[in-house]
Design an enzyme around this catalytic site. Structure first.
Site, PDB file in Angstrom:
ATOM      1  N   LYS A  48       0.849  -1.185   0.000  1.00  0.00           N
ATOM      2  CA  LYS A  48       0.000   0.000   0.000  1.00  0.00           C
ATOM      3  C   LYS A  48       0.888   1.241   0.000  1.00  0.00           C
ATOM      4  CE  LYS A  48      -4.043  -2.105   0.515  1.00  0.00           C
ATOM      5  NZ  LYS A  48      -5.216  -1.932  -0.391  1.00  0.00           N
TER       6      LYS A  48
ATOM      7  N   ASP B 269      -0.429  -0.537  -4.549  1.00  0.00           N
ATOM      8  CA  ASP B 269      -1.856  -0.230  -4.462  1.00  0.00           C
ATOM      9  C   ASP B 269      -2.011   1.106  -3.751  1.00  0.00           C
ATOM     10  OD1 ASP B 269      -4.585  -0.133  -4.264  1.00  0.00           O
ATOM     11  OD2 ASP B 269      -4.782  -1.843  -2.918  1.00  0.00           O
TER      12      ASP B 269
ATOM     13  N   GLU C  49      -1.928  -0.513  -8.975  1.00  0.00           N
ATOM     14  CA  GLU C  49      -3.355  -0.702  -8.759  1.00  0.00           C
ATOM     15  C   GLU C  49      -4.013   0.604  -8.312  1.00  0.00           C
ATOM     16  OE1 GLU C  49      -6.277  -3.274  -5.773  1.00  0.00           O
ATOM     17  OE2 GLU C  49      -4.137  -3.760  -5.910  1.00  0.00           O
TER      18      GLU C  49
ATOM     19  N   ASP D  70      -9.247  -0.844  -9.802  1.00  0.00           N
ATOM     20  CA  ASP D  70      -9.888  -1.434  -8.623  1.00  0.00           C
ATOM     21  C   ASP D  70     -11.149  -0.627  -8.320  1.00  0.00           C
ATOM     22  OD1 ASP D  70     -10.741  -2.263  -6.113  1.00  0.00           O
ATOM     23  OD2 ASP D  70      -8.808  -2.113  -5.153  1.00  0.00           O
TER      24      ASP D  70
ATOM     25  N   LYS E  42     -13.483  -7.416  -7.240  1.00  0.00           N
ATOM     26  CA  LYS E  42     -13.936  -7.509  -5.848  1.00  0.00           C
ATOM     27  C   LYS E  42     -15.450  -7.692  -5.870  1.00  0.00           C
ATOM     28  CE  LYS E  42     -10.697  -4.963  -2.875  1.00  0.00           C
ATOM     29  NZ  LYS E  42      -9.769  -4.102  -3.610  1.00  0.00           N
TER      30      LYS E  42
END
Length: 390
Positions: free
Chosen positions: A184, A209, A235, A260, A284
């Protein structure tokens, strides 16, 4: 013959609160517990379990646990209670009529209906997915699947903001068998973190991400500088509802872009293809409103050479079951964000335990409905029933 119809006799709603082993920080906030909602649909002797897993605050999506709970109790439960549902498509139509967005809420109820059908038909979720993929006329090649998925680890931003902590975590996760590292990042925790991780892991698979935390004009040159670290992709670096600037960034840098947060439906996926924003997508189930929409995205992706991988929020083991099963199909190219329960909660603390072997593989549970694999002691300890229609 697989039956898709069921009359909903009773609905239960539970609040979940499982302590996290380590606080999980992303660009938008920090979680210390996995709080979510478990939906239980009853049809005679049959039962189905689903999970809606937004956060308590709207830093990932516009939904929260409170907003989902309100929508259930004031609207959506009333729509299906006592009703005869004819198919998976039918329950999606019922949940979506006059309701814009609210995909987490829809996903929890829709996934519970898939699980209910597994119990009614005494088949696995993968068998039911296969049946629906054939109905959607997905290319036969992409109906092939495995009995397991490969797992990658999602590494949050350390609470102490220490690069040394990050490096230690990464070493440990590789030793545990995870097949790729995702870190992250956010403004101020970006290229230095990436550089440090690459120094630790060598040429091991890696991506970033951002959870939508960067701006194209302000940060495009930083992402260009990141090209030298050979990430598989970045991402969702830019705004949560943007695909135009992602298309610009994709043309500006060498590293591919993955969508995403902005990939909320197959419609958005088709638009992303048209403007060449991305050919790598994170699916997701919560974000897109349910498993049926996931199958539609799967068909669109496999028809257009888009590379897929399965994402999580993370949910409890109940919520992870749908993406685990879908991710086992051939069109999913990268290791999923589904991780061992022990990584999130500690050993034997999940409602449905997810186990990973030393080769980074998670085998799909063999069950004809989630109720067969629930740890009922943990269910009792970590959930509170807040609604029953009876």
């Amino acid at each position: 013959m697989i039956l898709e119809n069921a009359r909903i006799d009773d609905i239960e709603l539970y609040e979940v609160k499982i302590p996290l082993k380590i606080p999980f920080q992303i660009s938008g906030g920090v979680s210390y517990f996995r709080k979510s909602l478990i939906i239980v649909l009853h049809s005679g002797e049959y039962v189905g379990y689903g999970e809606a897993a937004p956060f308590e605050e709207p830093y990932y999506s516009s939904e929260t646990i409170s907003s989902v709970k309100m929508l259930y109790l004031e609207l959506l439960f009333k729509r299906i209670l006592g009703e005869e549902i004819n198919s998976i498509e039918h329950i999606n139509d019922i949940l979506s009529k006059g309701v814009r967005g609210n995909n987490f809420a829809k996903a929890g109820m829709e996934n519970a209906y898939w699980d209910l059908l597994c119990d009614i038909n005494k088949i696995s979720l993968k068998e039911l997915i296969t049946y629906k993929l054939k109905q959607l006329e997905v290319n036969e090649e992409y109906i092939n699947n495995e009995d397991y998925i490969e797992s990658g680890v999602s590494v949050g931003i350390p609470i102490d903001n220490s690069i040394d902590t990050l490096k230690q975590w990464v070493k440990e996760y590789i030793e545990e068998g995870y097949k790729r590292i995702k870190i992250k990042i956010k403004p101020g925790w970006d290229i230095n973190a990436l550089k440090a991780v690459r120094e630790v892991i060598g040429d091991f698979p890696l991506w970033t991400d951002s959870n939508s935390s960067f701006n194209f004009e302000k940060h495009k040159d930083m992402f260009k500088a990141m090209d030298e670290y050979n990430c598989l992709f970045h991402e969702q670096p830019l705004n949560h509802d943007d695909i135009l600037d992602h298309a610009k960034l994709a043309r500006y840098i060498k590293t591919p872009i993955c969508l995403d947060e902005s990939l909320k439906s197959s419609i958005i996926g088709a638009q992303a293809l048209e403007i060449e924003a991305s050919r790598i997508w994170n699916v997701k189930i919560q974000r897109i409103g349910g498993l049926l929409e996931g199958l539609k995205i799967y068909k669109l992706a496999t028809n257009n050479n888009v590379k897929l991988w399965g994402g999580t929020m993370p949910e409890s083991g109940i919520g992870a079951i749908p993406i685990m099963n879908l991710s086992s199909f051939k069109g999913f190219c990268y290791p999923a964000d589904v991780e061992a329960s022990e990584r999130w909660y500690g050993k034997n603390q999940d409602i449905v335990e997810i186990n990973m072997n030393k080769q980074g593989q998670i085998y799909l549970p063999k069950c004809n409905g989630i109720q067969e694999i629930i740890n009922w002691n943990n269910f009792k300890n970590f959930t509170t029933r807040i609604y029953s229609s009876k």
